[in-house]
Design an enzyme around this catalytic site. Structure first.
Site, PDB file in Angstrom:
ATOM      1  N   LYS A 295       0.845  -1.202   0.000  1.00 27.42           N
ATOM      2  CA  LYS A 295       0.000   0.000   0.000  1.00 27.42           C
ATOM      3  C   LYS A 295       0.879   1.250   0.000  1.00 27.42           C
ATOM      4  O   LYS A 295       1.877   1.331   0.726  1.00 27.42           O
ATOM      5  CB  LYS A 295      -0.897  -0.015   1.240  1.00 27.42           C
ATOM      6  CG  LYS A 295      -1.866   1.159   1.349  1.00 27.42           C
ATOM      7  CD  LYS A 295      -2.691   1.022   2.621  1.00 27.42           C
ATOM      8  CE  LYS A 295      -3.689   2.144   2.785  1.00 27.42           C
ATOM      9  NZ  LYS A 295      -4.466   2.006   4.040  1.00 27.42           N
TER      10      LYS A 295
ATOM     11  N   SER B  98      -9.225   1.899   3.594  1.00 33.60           N
ATOM     12  CA  SER B  98      -8.354   2.645   2.698  1.00 33.60           C
ATOM     13  C   SER B  98      -7.328   1.781   1.964  1.00 33.60           C
ATOM     14  O   SER B  98      -6.599   2.281   1.104  1.00 33.60           O
ATOM     15  CB  SER B  98      -7.606   3.729   3.484  1.00 33.60           C
ATOM     16  OG  SER B  98      -6.772   3.161   4.492  1.00 33.60           O
TER      17      SER B  98
ATOM     18  N   SER C 270      -9.485  -0.325   7.708  1.00 33.01           N
ATOM     19  CA  SER C 270      -8.946  -0.132   6.365  1.00 33.01           C
ATOM     20  C   SER C 270      -8.345  -1.355   5.714  1.00 33.01           C
ATOM     21  O   SER C 270      -8.086  -1.344   4.512  1.00 33.01           O
ATOM     22  CB  SER C 270      -7.900   0.988   6.379  1.00 33.01           C
ATOM     23  OG  SER C 270      -8.522   2.229   6.596  1.00 33.01           O
TER      24      SER C 270
END
Length: 461
Positions: free
Chosen positions: A81, A157, A181
């Site tokens: 990420k 996220s 997330s």
């Protein structure tokens, strides 16, 4: 072979390398081809490092050829990420306020551990700006769609990471979870996601959202997550809050759930309206745990929604995050992020400490609850994936993403391990997740129960 390789778990890839059925070069090439095929529709990546990935894969193939693999993940394609530092390229965090100029010469602790075990880095995955919300779109990198239907959100996220795993663009991905997330996109994209106990995986730089934020794996199943967690748990002096050495979680996966005491809370005591398809799928998963030998009781942890305390901590963190930015730079921010920054700037130190008091009380309540129950089981989310590019679904009475994530953010406040396991699909064919929550430090128990669900075939129902 390309399609088959992209569908394999990390463990099956490693077994294939060991037998000589295929090589890390073939697996990496297949993953890169999958990215090229799907990226225009889904937008899961901010950067793909094809040349570097192939060089790493070729080095891995040479080690396997000589019977000398190094590390637990030698040659396994992974993604990271774009919140976590990875040396050799910029970490832009979805924001125009971050310049791409280097030097980018440092790995986050979890990334360094993957590198030490010779994983192959495919690229960086999308995130909303600074990971501030439960869907994945940003001013800098646009909207990330759901692999099952790109017009729907992947969640967030860590939406790019979940989408990458679902697509077969790398068997493993590193995500972060400050309010759900990892678990939110895992549920929406039909993959496995784990938020470990806070401090089990070291984090550097520390999150502006403080001790709400965890680093965790997104994978194709629980066994891969256990393998990955064993890798990324290593100590790192840069994180003073790290818990220290931990025993392997992968070693005990086969112990199952027989005799575990499981509390099943379908709606947190009626506080959450859950869609019927979600409720039915989660109930079937709970039934599978009972069939595997767990003692299941329908009951609730009996706490009121801590959303105001969460907002105080989260919005204050956002305000601190952009405190150094001038007016022109703030104008570049996601409008929703600007809104929560403005709210965060209005809180006083006493407001913040009152939220900490609420957090501590919730932690004590859950600690007492887990003296009676080894696990709490809930839906991961009350809904399935909605329209991409918006923070809340159409017609929602809520303005912020926390309005539709009431099962996830409470357990960031308490720092407990929590996982999302696929448990079915709704009438539109969109994935549904069941959440398993354990007491602090019981990561192994959460993973055992999740693995039991995979062994019983629940994710394939």
């Amino acid at each position: 072979m390309t399609t088959r390789l992209t569908d394999l778990t990390a463990r099956r890839l490693l077994a294939g390398y060991r037998k000589g059925d295929f090589s890390p070069v073939e697996a990496t090439r297949a993953a890169l081809e999958r990215i090229e095929e799907t990226e225009p529709q889904v937008n899961a990546f901010v950067r793909v490092d094809a040349e570097e990935a192939m060089a790493q894969a070729e080095a891995s193939a040479r080690r396997w050829h000589h019977g000398e693999p190094e590390g637990l993940l030698d040659g396994v394609p992974v993604t990271v990420k774009d919140i976590l530092l990875q040396r050799g390229g910029p970490t832009l965090r979805g924001s125009w306020t971050i310049g791409s100029d280097g030097p980018w010469d440092e790995d986050a602790p979890s990334v360094a551990r993957l590198r030490a075990h010779n994983a192959v880095f495919l690229g960086k995955t999308t995130t909303p700006e600074f990971g501030w919300k439960g869907v994945t779109d940003s001013p800098r990198h646009g909207v990330t769609g759901n692999p099952w239907d790109p017009s729907r959100t992947a969640g967030g996220s860590s939406g790019g990471s979940a989408a990458a795993v679902a697509l077969g663009a790398g068997a493993l991905s590193l995500g972060t979870d400050g309010g759900g997330s990892v678990r939110i996109p895992a549920s929406f994209c039909g993959v496995f996601g784990l938020k470990p106990t806070y401090g089990r995986v070291p984090m550097y730089p520390s999150s502006p959202f403080g001790t709400l934020a965890h680093v965790g794996p997104l994978t194709r199943d629980a066994a891969d997550a256990a393998l990955m967690l064993d890798v990324i748990t290593g100590e790192d002096w840069r994180d003073w809050s790290h818990l220290g050495p931990s025993s392997s979680v992968a070693a005990g996966l086969a112990e199952g759930v027989k005799g575990l005491r499981i509390a099943y809370s379908p709606s947190l005591g009626g506080q959450v309206a859950v869609r019927p398809a979600v409720a039915s799928a989660v109930r079937r998963a709970v039934g599978a745990l009972a069939e595997a030998g767990a003692y299941v009781e329908e009951t609730d942890p009996d706490f009121t929604d801590p959303v105001e305390a969460f907002h105080t901590l989260w919005f204050s963190g956002a305000a601190r995050l952009v405190q150094h930015l001038g007016t022109k730079q703030r104008d570049l921010l996601d409008p929703g992020l600007r809104e929560i920054v403005a709210a965060g700037e209005e809180y006083s130190a006493l407001d913040y400490l009152a939220a900490v008091d609420t957090r501590m009380a919730l932690g004590r309540r859950m600690g007492r609850f887990h003296t009676s129950y080894d696990l709490l089981v809930t839906p991961t989310l009350p809904i399935t994936a909605f329209e991409a590019g918006v923070e809340v679904p159409a017609g929602s009475p809520h303005h912020r993403w926390t309005g539709w994530t009431p099962f996830t953010y409470p357990f960031n406040l308490t720092q407990q391990p929590a996982a999302s396991v696929p448990c079915g699909t709704d009438e539109a064919g969109l994935p549904i997740g069941v959440q398993l929550v354990g007491p602090r430090h019981a990561d192994a128990v959460v993973l055992r129960a999740a693995h039991s669900l995979y062994e019983s075939g629940v994710p394939g129902r």
